[in-house]
Design a protein around this motif. Structure first.
Motif, PDB file in Angstrom:
ATOM      1  N   VAL A   1       7.253  14.129  -8.317  1.00  0.00           N
ATOM      2  CA  VAL A   1       7.584  15.212  -9.245  1.00  0.00           C
ATOM      3  C   VAL A   1       6.402  16.176  -9.367  1.00  0.00           C
ATOM      4  CG1 VAL A   1       8.094  15.728 -11.662  1.00  0.00           C
ATOM      5  CG2 VAL A   1       9.282  13.848 -10.511  1.00  0.00           C
ATOM      6  N   LYS A   2       5.199  15.628  -9.411  1.00  0.00           N
ATOM      7  CA  LYS A   2       4.019  16.458  -9.624  1.00  0.00           C
ATOM      8  C   LYS A   2       3.719  17.357  -8.421  1.00  0.00           C
ATOM      9  CE  LYS A   2      -0.635  15.277 -10.201  1.00  0.00           C
ATOM     10  NZ  LYS A   2      -1.056  14.117  -9.532  1.00  0.00           N
TER      11      LYS A   2
ATOM     12  N   LEU B   1       0.843  -1.198   0.000  1.00  0.00           N
ATOM     13  CA  LEU B   1       0.000   0.000   0.000  1.00  0.00           C
ATOM     14  C   LEU B   1       0.875   1.243   0.000  1.00  0.00           C
ATOM     15  CD1 LEU B   1      -2.625  -0.963   2.756  1.00  0.00           C
ATOM     16  CD2 LEU B   1      -2.580  -1.614   0.351  1.00  0.00           C
ATOM     17  N   ARG B   2       0.586   2.156  -0.950  1.00  0.00           N
ATOM     18  CA  ARG B   2       1.312   3.437  -1.003  1.00  0.00           C
ATOM     19  C   ARG B   2       0.398   4.558  -0.532  1.00  0.00           C
ATOM     20  NH1 ARG B   2       5.747   2.669  -4.117  1.00  0.00           N
ATOM     21  NH2 ARG B   2       5.478   1.304  -5.911  1.00  0.00           N
ATOM     22  N   PHE B   3       0.928   5.425   0.321  1.00  0.00           N
ATOM     23  CA  PHE B   3       0.167   6.577   0.797  1.00  0.00           C
ATOM     24  C   PHE B   3       0.878   7.854   0.374  1.00  0.00           C
ATOM     25  CE2 PHE B   3      -0.991   3.108   3.609  1.00  0.00           C
ATOM     26  CZ  PHE B   3      -2.369   3.220   3.629  1.00  0.00           C
ATOM     27  N   PRO B   4       0.426   8.477  -0.730  1.00  0.00           N
ATOM     28  CA  PRO B   4       1.121   9.656  -1.250  1.00  0.00           C
ATOM     29  C   PRO B   4       1.173  10.812  -0.245  1.00  0.00           C
ATOM     30  CG  PRO B   4      -0.559   8.907  -2.788  1.00  0.00           C
ATOM     31  CD  PRO B   4      -0.705   8.062  -1.583  1.00  0.00           C
ATOM     32  N   HIS B   5       0.181  10.918   0.664  1.00  0.00           N
ATOM     33  CA  HIS B   5       0.236  12.062   1.589  1.00  0.00           C
ATOM     34  C   HIS B   5       1.468  11.957   2.489  1.00  0.00           C
ATOM     35  CE1 HIS B   5      -1.737   9.138   4.325  1.00  0.00           C
ATOM     36  NE2 HIS B   5      -1.310   9.904   5.309  1.00  0.00           N
ATOM     37  N   LEU B   6       2.011  10.742   2.640  1.00  0.00           N
ATOM     38  CA  LEU B   6       3.200  10.595   3.484  1.00  0.00           C
ATOM     39  C   LEU B   6       4.493  10.961   2.732  1.00  0.00           C
ATOM     40  CD1 LEU B   6       2.241   7.386   5.491  1.00  0.00           C
ATOM     41  CD2 LEU B   6       2.085   9.788   6.184  1.00  0.00           C
TER      42      LEU B   6
ATOM     43  N   SER C   1       6.817 -12.854  -7.276  1.00  0.00           N
ATOM     44  CA  SER C   1       6.976 -11.566  -7.938  1.00  0.00           C
ATOM     45  C   SER C   1       6.622 -10.425  -6.992  1.00  0.00           C
ATOM     46  CB  SER C   1       6.067 -11.523  -9.161  1.00  0.00           C
ATOM     47  OG  SER C   1       4.761 -11.840  -8.752  1.00  0.00           O
ATOM     48  N   ARG C   2       6.681  -9.199  -7.535  1.00  0.00           N
ATOM     49  CA  ARG C   2       6.280  -8.048  -6.717  1.00  0.00           C
ATOM     50  C   ARG C   2       4.838  -8.220  -6.265  1.00  0.00           C
ATOM     51  NH1 ARG C   2       7.950  -3.296  -6.609  1.00  0.00           N
ATOM     52  NH2 ARG C   2       6.159  -2.247  -7.476  1.00  0.00           N
ATOM     53  N   PRO C   3       4.543  -7.827  -5.024  1.00  0.00           N
ATOM     54  CA  PRO C   3       3.145  -7.950  -4.586  1.00  0.00           C
ATOM     55  C   PRO C   3       2.242  -6.998  -5.366  1.00  0.00           C
ATOM     56  CG  PRO C   3       4.499  -6.866  -2.923  1.00  0.00           C
ATOM     57  CD  PRO C   3       5.433  -7.304  -3.997  1.00  0.00           C
ATOM     58  N   THR C   4       0.964  -7.230  -5.304  1.00  0.00           N
ATOM     59  CA  THR C   4       0.007  -6.290  -5.884  1.00  0.00           C
ATOM     60  C   THR C   4       0.195  -4.942  -5.199  1.00  0.00           C
ATOM     61  OG1 THR C   4      -1.566  -8.019  -6.394  1.00  0.00           O
ATOM     62  CG2 THR C   4      -2.468  -5.809  -6.078  1.00  0.00           C
ATOM     63  N   GLU C   5       0.332  -3.883  -5.990  1.00  0.00           N
ATOM     64  CA  GLU C   5       0.525  -2.570  -5.371  1.00  0.00           C
ATOM     65  C   GLU C   5      -0.665  -1.666  -5.630  1.00  0.00           C
ATOM     66  OE1 GLU C   5       3.999  -0.662  -7.587  1.00  0.00           O
ATOM     67  OE2 GLU C   5       2.661   1.056  -7.346  1.00  0.00           O
ATOM     68  N   ILE C   6      -0.960  -0.820  -4.652  1.00  0.00           N
ATOM     69  CA  ILE C   6      -2.143   0.046  -4.729  1.00  0.00           C
ATOM     70  C   ILE C   6      -1.785   1.402  -4.127  1.00  0.00           C
ATOM     71  CG2 ILE C   6      -4.592   0.292  -4.123  1.00  0.00           C
ATOM     72  CD1 ILE C   6      -3.027  -2.967  -3.341  1.00  0.00           C
ATOM     73  N   THR C   7      -2.249   2.474  -4.771  1.00  0.00           N
ATOM     74  CA  THR C   7      -2.081   3.809  -4.203  1.00  0.00           C
ATOM     75  C   THR C   7      -3.362   4.194  -3.484  1.00  0.00           C
ATOM     76  OG1 THR C   7      -0.557   4.416  -5.950  1.00  0.00           O
ATOM     77  CG2 THR C   7      -1.610   6.228  -4.778  1.00  0.00           C
TER      78      THR C   7
ATOM     79  N   GLN D   1      12.498   3.953  -7.722  1.00  0.00           N
ATOM     80  CA  GLN D   1      12.313   4.421  -9.103  1.00  0.00           C
ATOM     81  C   GLN D   1      10.915   4.130  -9.628  1.00  0.00           C
ATOM     82  OE1 GLN D   1      14.522   2.039  -8.228  1.00  0.00           O
ATOM     83  NE2 GLN D   1      16.591   2.510  -8.919  1.00  0.00           N
ATOM     84  N   TYR D   2      10.027   3.590  -8.818  1.00  0.00           N
ATOM     85  CA  TYR D   2       8.741   3.128  -9.353  1.00  0.00           C
ATOM     86  C   TYR D   2       7.814   4.289  -9.702  1.00  0.00           C
ATOM     87  CZ  TYR D   2      10.059  -1.604  -8.849  1.00  0.00           C
ATOM     88  OH  TYR D   2      10.705  -2.790  -9.034  1.00  0.00           O
ATOM     89  N   PRO D   3       7.105   4.153 -10.829  1.00  0.00           N
ATOM     90  CA  PRO D   3       6.332   5.285 -11.360  1.00  0.00           C
ATOM     91  C   PRO D   3       5.313   5.862 -10.377  1.00  0.00           C
ATOM     92  CG  PRO D   3       5.891   3.250 -12.585  1.00  0.00           C
ATOM     93  CD  PRO D   3       7.060   2.986 -11.700  1.00  0.00           C
TER      94      PRO D   3
END
Ligand SMILES: *Cc1c(COP(=O)(O)O)cnc(C)c1O
Length: 610
Positions: free
Chosen positions: A98-99, A49-54, A531-537, A89-91
């Motif tokens: 960057v945004k 799980l990715r949390f962009p606010h962090l 493989s890489r786990p399922t990723e979610i933003t 480096q992951y998108p």
């Protein structure tokens, strides 16, 4: 209740409320509801799980702290930062970074040709772009192209031969704007911690003082001294102790002043590299760092100012390349527990006979009558009886059923005694915990999701995401599903991990691993072809949260292709074997082929419902 050191490592990003881990932001959803929602889409394996606010929070924090230190010290230089791509480096991480950082003019750092090409495509044109690492002519050509495009790019040289190559390229070039040149310093001050190898005289990188003098001569002779704008150092990642950094800053501050005195007319930038540490510890007695960002930023600004003032040179602009600090917090892994391995030690597994050996009968009496007052004495008796019974077994006097009864009953007595004596933590009781440890099998691969645990013994915070209002009583060893005994996080008496006693037939149980956003993703290994786990933003909003950018775990077919096989040929070979079978009917053959096609499209994690 067990808190898992959340106050130490979570930086208030996650809190415990009503027995669950909550994201401490806006609508504060629990990790459990997020996990359950994602799993509704038939996704069974581990989830990243990715949390962009962090990400935003860390960037804001580093800029605000340095800005404050600059104001308080009336510092005349500026603060700028670049993100070192090697850290992540992951998108879905980089594109957000960057945004969202346009107001800060936050840039990127590249350490290889691949990273440089990415940086040239993604970096905002006027944000700084720095290049480190060993370079060949092609990499230098790329930096010239970047400068031609209009990027504010600085190539940091690691050795004199790179400088000679840059001078050659500049002589050949007719471009109006050339890249700026930075020089990495080889400091005599050493770093600290397990990543300390980047500092010190014997380090892999940087120019010695003698080489610096030579570099100045080369730059002047080539008429490129005006392109020399930055000096750079990096004493290693995860700096645990602020003192080596202070020593390095004093050394670099003086090198800066000397280089200006020697005629570096446009040298204005000191790049202090990365190394800002993250607190991973779950135990107060074993903290990973001895300073805060406030102290760090004050020290950098104060020391560089005092040296510049003393030596009467302009106060330098400060650049940082912090990576771990920016990226670690934003990502975590949720792994479902598939099985608890000592579940056979339950009351229902006791199979007493009509006539039992006297010691077994006594054990059973102890188990039935143990209480708060006699717990310690009964515990000692039980351990003693078990010893005797095991000896009797070795001598052939009792049978397997008696032995099993003795083991199960003793296990249950230890468990009960530890529960009754839980306020009374003696070393003896702690040792017994280890005997009682439970092995939790997780649907995840530690090689893939936390390679630094395997490679460097790096500890990541671990805790269940729910059931936190019930007692966690089991000393836990964690196993992943790889067929490798290193895929284990063993119970460690010094940093005990206690988990819940759960019955997986009745409920699910999820364990989370935190602070995985730096380095772990790209270092992750496909050991056993996981493989890489399922990723979610996950974007948290005022009303709830939004799930986006789901990338499901790579299929077996595609991993097979990555290894250099042709998955079509592999499928063909499987089909041929089926068609040649003499025992299958043609209907069975058709069904099996369809099954195989589906299996190849699945990912490798266990699809068990838990
Ligand atoms: C790896 C690296 C960094 C990032 O270090 P962190 O400890 O992640 O902040 C910065 N600069 C250089 C030159 C590096 O090699």
């Amino acid at each position: 209740m067990e808190q898992y050191g959340i106050d130490l490592w979570a930086d208030n990003n996650f809190i415990i409320a009503q027995g669950c881990v909550k994201v401490n932001y806006k609508s504060s959803p629990t990790l459990l509801e997020i996990t359950n929602k994602i799993r509704k889409n038939d996704i069974r394996g581990p989830l990243l799980l990715r949390f962009p606010h962090l990400i935003d929070k860390q960037i804001r924090s580093i800029y605000t702290h340095f800005q404050r230190a600059i104001e308080e010290n009336e510092y005349e230089g500026s603060f700028q930062a670049v993100f070192p791509l090697k850290v992540n480096q992951y998108p879905n991480f980089v594109q957000h970074l960057v945004k969202e950082t346009i107001p800060y003019n936050y840039g990127l750092e590249a350490g290889s040709k691949a990273e440089l090409l990415l940086a040239m495509a993604l970096n905002k044109i006027d944000a700084p772009l720095t290049v480190n690492g060993f370079k060949d002519q092609n990499m230098i050509d790329l930096a010239f192209i970047a400068a031609g495009m209009g990027h504010d790019i600085t190539i940091t040289i690691e050795g004199l031969s790179e400088l000679e190559q840059i001078i050659d390229a500049a002589n050949r070039s007719e471009q109006k704007t050339l890249p700026n040149i930075g020089i990495r310093m080889r400091l005599h001050s050493l770093g600290s911690g397990i990543w300390a190898k980047s500092g010190g005289i014997a380090s892999k990188f940087g120019l010695t003082s003698t080489e610096l003098i030579e570099a100045m001569e080369l730059l002047k002779a080539a008429n490129l001294i005006e392109n020399f704008t930055m000096i750079h150092f990096h004493i290693g990642s995860q700096i645990e102790n602020i003192n080596p950094l202070k020593k390095a800053l004093r050394e670099v501050g003086n090198l800066y002043a000397e280089l200006i005195k020697m005629g570096s007319v446009r040298l204005r930038n000191i790049n202090i590299g990365g190394g800002l540490a993250v607190e991973y510890s779950q135990h107060e007695q074993k903290l990973d760092k001895n300073y805060s960002l406030e102290e760090f930023s004050n020290d950098v600004v104060f020391l560089l100012k005092s040296i510049a003032v003393n030596k009467q040179v302009p106060q330098p602009n400060i650049f940082t390349e912090s990576g771990r600090f920016i990226a670690a917090h934003h990502a975590l892994l949720v792994a479902p527990v598939l099985e608890l391995f000592s579940h056979d030690y339950q009351e229902k597994s006791i199979r007493l006979k009509e006539e039992n050996p006297p010691l077994v009968t006594e054990l059973n009496e102890l188990f039935l009558t143990i209480n708060e007052h006699n717990a310690k004495e009964f515990l000692h008796d039980a351990l003693d009886h078990l010893e005797s019974l095991l000896t009797l077994f070795d001598l052939g006097y009792i049978d397997l059923l008696d032995r099993s009864n003795a083991e199960v009953i003793t296990h249950l007595i230890i468990k009960k005694a530890l529960y009754l004596l839980s306020d009374n933590k003696t070393p003896e009781l702690n040792r017994l915990q280890v005997r009682l440890q439970e092995r939790y099998l997780l649907n995840a691969s530690f090689f893939q999701s936390m390679p630094d645990f395997w490679g460097l013994n790096q500890h990541f915070p671990i805790m269940p995401i729910h059931k936190l209002n019930t007692n966690a009583v089991r000393a836990a060893t964690l196993w992943d599903i790889s067929c490798d005994s290193d895929g284990e996080i063993p119970y460690n008496d010094n940093q005990p991990l206690k988990l819940h006693d759960v019955n997986l037939d009745e409920e699910e149980y999820f364990i989370a691993f935190f602070l995985l956003g730096a380095y772990q993703e790209v270092l992750g290994m496909k050991h056993n072809l996981f493989s890489r786990p399922t990723e979610i933003t996950i974007n948290i909003t005022d009303e709830g949260y939004e799930i986006s950018n789901m990338i499901t775990s790579q299929s077996i077919e595609s991993i097979i292709d990555d290894l250099g096989y042709d998955s079509d040929e592999i499928l063909q070979s499987l089909k041929n074997k089926i068609s040649l079978s003499k025992t299958l009917s043609s209907k069975e053959k058709d069904v099996m082929i369809l099954q195989l096609i589906n299996h190849l499209k699945e990912n490798g994690y266990l699809q068990t419902v838990q």
